[in-house]
Write a protein that holds these residues in place. Structure first.
Motif, PDB file in Angstrom:
ATOM      1  N   ILE A 242       0.846  -1.186   0.000  1.00 25.25           N
ATOM      2  CA  ILE A 242       0.000   0.000   0.000  1.00 25.25           C
ATOM      3  C   ILE A 242       0.886   1.242   0.000  1.00 25.25           C
ATOM      4  CG2 ILE A 242      -1.888   1.215   1.116  1.00 25.25           C
ATOM      5  CD1 ILE A 242      -2.563  -1.632   0.127  1.00 25.25           C
ATOM      6  N   ALA A 243       0.803   2.005  -1.076  1.00 23.67           N
ATOM      7  CA  ALA A 243       1.607   3.221  -1.198  1.00 23.67           C
ATOM      8  C   ALA A 243       1.036   4.340  -0.333  1.00 23.67           C
ATOM      9  CB  ALA A 243       1.651   3.670  -2.662  1.00 23.67           C
ATOM     10  N   HIS A 244       1.904   5.224   0.077  1.00 22.51           N
ATOM     11  CA  HIS A 244       1.604   6.464   0.821  1.00 22.51           C
ATOM     12  C   HIS A 244       0.319   6.411   1.657  1.00 22.51           C
ATOM     13  CE1 HIS A 244      -0.591   6.937  -2.910  1.00 22.51           C
ATOM     14  NE2 HIS A 244       0.394   7.548  -3.570  1.00 22.51           N
ATOM     15  N   VAL A 245       0.320   5.544   2.660  1.00 22.67           N
ATOM     16  CA  VAL A 245      -0.796   5.478   3.614  1.00 22.67           C
ATOM     17  C   VAL A 245      -0.942   6.832   4.300  1.00 22.67           C
ATOM     18  CG1 VAL A 245      -1.607   4.393   5.740  1.00 22.67           C
ATOM     19  CG2 VAL A 245      -0.475   3.019   3.982  1.00 22.67           C
ATOM     20  N   SER A 246      -2.195   7.319   4.415  1.00 26.04           N
ATOM     21  CA  SER A 246      -2.365   8.669   4.972  1.00 26.04           C
ATOM     22  C   SER A 246      -3.426   8.774   6.052  1.00 26.04           C
ATOM     23  CB  SER A 246      -2.694   9.665   3.842  1.00 26.04           C
ATOM     24  OG  SER A 246      -4.007   9.460   3.328  1.00 26.04           O
ATOM     25  N   THR A 247      -4.165   7.694   6.360  1.00 26.24           N
ATOM     26  CA  THR A 247      -5.254   7.824   7.330  1.00 26.24           C
ATOM     27  C   THR A 247      -5.148   6.785   8.440  1.00 26.24           C
ATOM     28  OG1 THR A 247      -6.895   6.293   6.404  1.00 26.24           O
ATOM     29  CG2 THR A 247      -6.727   8.469   5.376  1.00 26.24           C
ATOM     30  N   ALA A 248      -5.714   7.140   9.580  1.00 25.73           N
ATOM     31  CA  ALA A 248      -5.757   6.210  10.709  1.00 25.73           C
ATOM     32  C   ALA A 248      -6.587   4.984  10.365  1.00 25.73           C
ATOM     33  CB  ALA A 248      -6.325   6.919  11.936  1.00 25.73           C
ATOM     34  N   GLY A 249      -7.640   5.151   9.569  1.00 25.94           N
ATOM     35  CA  GLY A 249      -8.463   4.018   9.165  1.00 25.94           C
ATOM     36  C   GLY A 249      -7.690   3.011   8.331  1.00 25.94           C
ATOM     37  N   ALA A 263      -0.321 -11.163   3.238  1.00 27.19           N
ATOM     38  CA  ALA A 263       0.964 -10.638   2.773  1.00 27.19           C
ATOM     39  C   ALA A 263       0.806  -9.195   2.302  1.00 27.19           C
ATOM     40  CB  ALA A 263       1.527 -11.506   1.662  1.00 27.19           C
ATOM     41  N   VAL A 264       0.691  -8.280   3.249  1.00 24.31           N
ATOM     42  CA  VAL A 264       0.556  -6.860   2.940  1.00 24.31           C
ATOM     43  C   VAL A 264       1.697  -6.094   3.597  1.00 24.31           C
ATOM     44  CG1 VAL A 264      -1.030  -6.534   4.903  1.00 24.31           C
ATOM     45  CG2 VAL A 264      -0.944  -4.812   3.072  1.00 24.31           C
ATOM     46  N   THR A 265       2.272  -5.166   2.847  1.00 22.75           N
ATOM     47  CA  THR A 265       3.226  -4.206   3.394  1.00 22.75           C
ATOM     48  C   THR A 265       2.725  -2.809   3.068  1.00 22.75           C
ATOM     49  OG1 THR A 265       4.570  -4.384   1.377  1.00 22.75           O
ATOM     50  CG2 THR A 265       5.224  -5.738   3.270  1.00 22.75           C
ATOM     51  N   ALA A 266       3.293  -1.819   3.742  1.00 21.95           N
ATOM     52  CA  ALA A 266       2.789  -0.451   3.576  1.00 21.95           C
ATOM     53  C   ALA A 266       3.908   0.547   3.776  1.00 21.95           C
ATOM     54  CB  ALA A 266       1.652  -0.178   4.563  1.00 21.95           C
ATOM     55  N   GLU A 267       3.706   1.713   3.161  1.00 19.93           N
ATOM     56  CA  GLU A 267       4.671   2.805   3.287  1.00 19.93           C
ATOM     57  C   GLU A 267       3.971   4.068   3.750  1.00 19.93           C
ATOM     58  OE1 GLU A 267       5.684   2.851  -0.898  1.00 19.93           O
ATOM     59  OE2 GLU A 267       4.703   4.806  -1.172  1.00 19.93           O
ATOM     60  N   VAL A 268       4.754   4.958   4.351  1.00 23.29           N
ATOM     61  CA  VAL A 268       4.294   6.294   4.695  1.00 23.29           C
ATOM     62  C   VAL A 268       5.336   7.282   4.186  1.00 23.29           C
ATOM     63  CG1 VAL A 268       5.391   6.290   6.988  1.00 23.29           C
ATOM     64  CG2 VAL A 268       3.419   7.786   6.558  1.00 23.29           C
ATOM     65  N   THR A 269       4.903   8.458   3.764  1.00 25.87           N
ATOM     66  CA  THR A 269       5.833   9.473   3.271  1.00 25.87           C
ATOM     67  C   THR A 269       6.318  10.352   4.412  1.00 25.87           C
ATOM     68  OG1 THR A 269       4.176  11.189   2.879  1.00 25.87           O
ATOM     69  CG2 THR A 269       4.528   9.570   1.106  1.00 25.87           C
ATOM     70  N   PRO A 270       7.468  10.993   4.239  1.00 24.97           N
ATOM     71  CA  PRO A 270       7.917  11.949   5.255  1.00 24.97           C
ATOM     72  C   PRO A 270       6.898  13.068   5.487  1.00 24.97           C
ATOM     73  CG  PRO A 270       9.724  11.388   3.787  1.00 24.97           C
ATOM     74  CD  PRO A 270       8.484  10.786   3.190  1.00 24.97           C
ATOM     75  N   HIS A 271       6.265  13.561   4.412  1.00 23.09           N
ATOM     76  CA  HIS A 271       5.347  14.684   4.607  1.00 23.09           C
ATOM     77  C   HIS A 271       4.095  14.287   5.367  1.00 23.09           C
ATOM     78  CE1 HIS A 271       4.913  13.193   0.387  1.00 23.09           C
ATOM     79  NE2 HIS A 271       3.612  13.270   0.607  1.00 23.09           N
ATOM     80  N   VAL A 313       7.696   0.765   5.886  1.00 20.19           N
ATOM     81  CA  VAL A 313       8.776   1.571   5.325  1.00 20.19           C
ATOM     82  C   VAL A 313       8.367   3.039   5.204  1.00 20.19           C
ATOM     83  CG1 VAL A 313       9.617  -0.387   3.985  1.00 20.19           C
ATOM     84  CG2 VAL A 313       8.121   1.262   2.903  1.00 20.19           C
ATOM     85  N   VAL A 314       9.382   3.880   5.111  1.00 18.64           N
ATOM     86  CA  VAL A 314       9.219   5.271   4.687  1.00 18.64           C
ATOM     87  C   VAL A 314       9.614   5.349   3.223  1.00 18.64           C
ATOM     88  CG1 VAL A 314      10.021   7.647   4.962  1.00 18.64           C
ATOM     89  CG2 VAL A 314       9.667   6.204   6.988  1.00 18.64           C
ATOM     90  N   ALA A 315       8.758   5.936   2.394  1.00 23.07           N
ATOM     91  CA  ALA A 315       9.048   6.141   0.966  1.00 23.07           C
ATOM     92  C   ALA A 315       8.720   7.583   0.633  1.00 23.07           C
ATOM     93  CB  ALA A 315       8.221   5.185   0.108  1.00 23.07           C
ATOM     94  N   GLN A 342      15.467  15.651   1.876  1.00 27.00           N
ATOM     95  CA  GLN A 342      15.189  15.895   3.291  1.00 27.00           C
ATOM     96  C   GLN A 342      14.513  14.721   4.001  1.00 27.00           C
ATOM     97  OE1 GLN A 342      14.589  18.830   1.060  1.00 27.00           O
ATOM     98  NE2 GLN A 342      16.682  19.230   1.765  1.00 27.00           N
ATOM     99  N   ALA A 343      14.290  13.594   3.336  1.00 27.32           N
ATOM    100  CA  ALA A 343      13.540  12.496   3.942  1.00 27.32           C
ATOM    101  C   ALA A 343      14.162  12.028   5.256  1.00 27.32           C
ATOM    102  CB  ALA A 343      13.437  11.332   2.959  1.00 27.32           C
ATOM    103  N   LEU A 344      15.461  11.803   5.256  1.00 22.66           N
ATOM    104  CA  LEU A 344      16.117  11.306   6.462  1.00 22.66           C
ATOM    105  C   LEU A 344      16.017  12.322   7.593  1.00 22.66           C
ATOM    106  CD1 LEU A 344      18.969  11.132   8.238  1.00 22.66           C
ATOM    107  CD2 LEU A 344      17.741   9.014   7.726  1.00 22.66           C
TER     108      LEU A 344
END
Length: 446
Positions: A242-249, A263-271, A313-315, A342-344
């Motif tokens: 799941i790309a750029h997860v953005s909600t608590a739901g 078999a699910v993985t997910a990412e969140v963006t720095p912003h 992960v962070v992407a 600036q991600a790191l």
């Protein structure tokens, strides 16, 4: 030292905190790590004057960072970014591998297109550029792209996505999951129901969007697709990301799915880890992003999910745009913001400085886990003898104030401009080659 294709050198890094696991020395010889700890110092004694030394006291050494979600714009929009300029930005940000999304012109939906991106990345030389293959031909959502041919090409594509567009047809998504399972691929979904988030939606749906007069984008538009896709992953026995997860739901759906063994993985963006939708009150189009910035309660849920491993992960979702596309009224501006350089520092500020994560956790979410998801055996490896000399040195307490004018990227849509952050990349090394140091890509003019 004026271009990235120089021979690897011998280097002794002294006094670094090795991925948060304790202080020690690290000896690089050629493209590999030769020794770690006291053995590194002993081995270095007989290497003569050709050995370079770097005092890393107070710094943290991490495996080189890996980004699963980068927009490099080439081919088609080289005015916004090229593979070379984006690679330099990645190296400055501590990355050693990036995955270039398929929504280029032409779309990366054939083996030939994937190999072209791959070859341009090798020619640039700053990071390993891995093309992401489109799920559907032309990102149109009607017919599967050449998934198998891309997987068997020189580019060895393993990650597939129609990012920028949701694979909203459940039958097509099921077929894609079944197809990639045969060669260990993964489908990265841009979770956005196009009926719930219409073509004009540009802000989180809530009181603020109503007050500002901006078309709303409800959280359920993301969450409903996440729920559907984890069930399809269970049905097919395949992997979905799941790309750029953005909600608590969405976090709760992913947490449930993992508890079920799906078999699910997910990412969140720095912003999405730091910025919230209150910034939209300025109508500054730099903050227009897809999915939109959410309320602070969602930001806190995302931070907690990254810390506890629900989000893997962070992407970056690095999305450069020229001024002509970005500097419009908010509703008319292009979606996206810069992220690689600036991600790191953002993760350091939001997660490490707040005590929610340590540097070993940063190594996990920005290197080890993304390399494992994408199947990159030469990345995300522990810093131990015999491993590739692919690493990032971080000064964890160094303050960073971002100036958008000073960027390796060709674009300037940087949401971190003027914002104080903590934690700076000091050096990036790819298989023994120094690709960036103190904010400059190797070979860039100071």
């Amino acid at each position: 030292m004026n271009e990235p294709h120089r021979p690897a050198a011998d280097l002794l890094v002294t006094g670094a905190d090795l991925a948060g696991s304790g202080r020690g020395d690290l000896l690089v010889s050629g493209s590999r790590i030769r020794a770690v700890g006291p053995e590194a110092t002993e081995a270095a004694e007989g290497m003569g004057e050709g050995l370079a030394r770097l005092d890393a006291d107070g710094m943290v050494a991490l495996p080189g960072l890996v980004d699963l979600h980068t927009h490099l714009r080439e081919p088609g929009r080289e005015d916004s970014e090229t593979i070379a300029s984006g690679s330099r930005a990645a190296a400055v940000g501590g990355f050693t591998a990036v995955h270039a999304m398929a929504n280029t012109t032409p779309v990366t939906d054939t083996a030939e297109a994937a190999e072209r991106v791959y070859d341009l990345g090798r020619r640039a030389g700053y990071v390993d550029v891995l093309p992401v293959g489109a799920v559907s031909k032309g990102l149109a959502g009607g017919e599967l792209a050449e998934l198998g041919l891309m997987a068997r090409s020189r580019a060895r594509v393993r990650l597939f996505s129609d990012d920028g567009k949701c694979v909203h047809d459940a039958r097509l998504m099921r077929r894609a999951l079944e197809y990639v399972r045969a060669f260990g691929g993964v489908v990265s979904q841009h979770a956005q129901d196009p009926q719930l988030a219409g073509p004009s939606a540009c802000a989180h749906e809530g009181e603020l969007s109503g007050r500002l007069g901006l078309p709303g984008w409800p959280a359920v538009a993301e969450e409903s697709i996440v729920a559907r896709d984890v069930m399809l992953a269970r049905h097919t026995g395949s992997r979905v990301h799941i790309a750029h997860v953005s909600t608590a739901g969405s976090v709760e759906v992913i947490r449930w799915a993992k508890a079920q063994g799906i078999a699910v993985t997910a990412e969140v963006t720095p912003h999405h880890l730091m910025l919230d939708c209150e910034l939209l009150s300025t109508y500054d189009p730099v903050y227009k992003v897809n999915p939109p910035l959410r309320p602070s309660s969602d930001v806190q849920a995302l931070r907690g999910a990254l810390a506890d491993g629900t989000i893997d992960v962070v992407a970056t979702d690095h999305a450069p745009h020229v001024r002509a596309d970005k500097e419009h009224a908010y509703a008319d501006a292009a979606f996206g913001m810069l992220g690689l350089e600036q991600a790191l520092s953002v993760v350091s500020t939001a997660m490490v400085q707040t005590g929610m994560m340590g540097w070993a956790d940063v190594a996990r979410v920005m290197s080890i886990a993304p390399a494992a998801i994408a199947g990159l055996p030469e990345h995300g490896q522990p810093l131990q003898p015999g491993a590739p000399a692919t690493l990032t040195l971080v000064d964890p307490t160094r303050p960073v104030v971002v100036d958008a004018a000073h960027s390796q990227s060709l674009s300037r849509n940087n949401p971190w401009h003027g914002r104080p952050l903590t934690g700076a990349v000091h050096l990036t090394m790819l298989r023994g080659l120094v690709t960036a140091r103190e904010g400059l890509a190797w070979g860039a003019q100071s």
